[in-house]
Design a protein around this motif. Structure first.
Motif, short mmCIF file in Angstrom:
data_model
loop_
_atom_site.label_atom_id
_atom_site.label_comp_id
_atom_site.label_asym_id
_atom_site.label_seq_id
_atom_site.Cartn_x
_atom_site.Cartn_y
_atom_site.Cartn_z
N ALA A 2 0.83 -1.19 0.00
CA ALA A 2 0.00 0.00 0.00
C ALA A 2 0.87 1.25 0.00
CB ALA A 2 -0.94 -0.01 1.20
N GLN A 5 2.05 1.80 -3.57
CA GLN A 5 0.95 2.33 -4.39
C GLN A 5 0.63 3.77 -4.04
OE1 GLN A 5 -2.28 -0.41 -3.80
NE2 GLN A 5 -1.55 -1.81 -5.41
N MET A 8 3.64 6.00 -5.66
CA MET A 8 3.80 5.98 -7.12
C MET A 8 3.30 7.25 -7.81
SD MET A 8 5.57 3.57 -8.11
CE MET A 8 5.33 2.88 -9.70
#
Length: 103
Positions: A2, A5, A8
């Motif tokens: 997580a 993500q 990113m």
């Protein structure tokens, strides 16, 4: 996972901002005539070659010839101006002389 993500989009934004900054910097350098840098910081433009050196020599010679020609033209123009103004002054003086004789 997580965490990756979540970070990113930040990495993508920083990457896009870096590329856009590079593009804008390159565009400004080109626009204002600054030399571009290569991968290792060497100047990409202008390149110094034998052809460029020869071209500069030819342009320098042509410049000297044109300057000499302009000097010659200035001298000739000064002579023409002197002739034109002297003749007009002489003509005025002769007219005044004739007028004073007739009175």
């Amino acid at each position: 996972m997580a965490f990756v993500q979540g970070i990113m989009p930040l990495i993508a934004i920083v990457g896009v901002a870096g590329v856009l900054g590079w593009v804008v910097t390159t565009w400004l350098r080109i626009r204002h005539g600054y030399p571009l840098d290569g991968a290792w910081g060497q100047a990409v433009y202008p390149k110094h070659s034998d052809e460029a050196v020869e071209r500069v020599k030819l342009l320098t010679q042509e410049n000297a010839q044109l300057r000499a020609e302009i000097g010659s033209i200035k001298d000739r123009l000064a002579n023409v101006e002197r002739i034109v103004t002297d003749e007009a002054h002489m003509l005025t003086r002769e007219i005044e002389t004739l007028r004073s004789k007739s009175n």
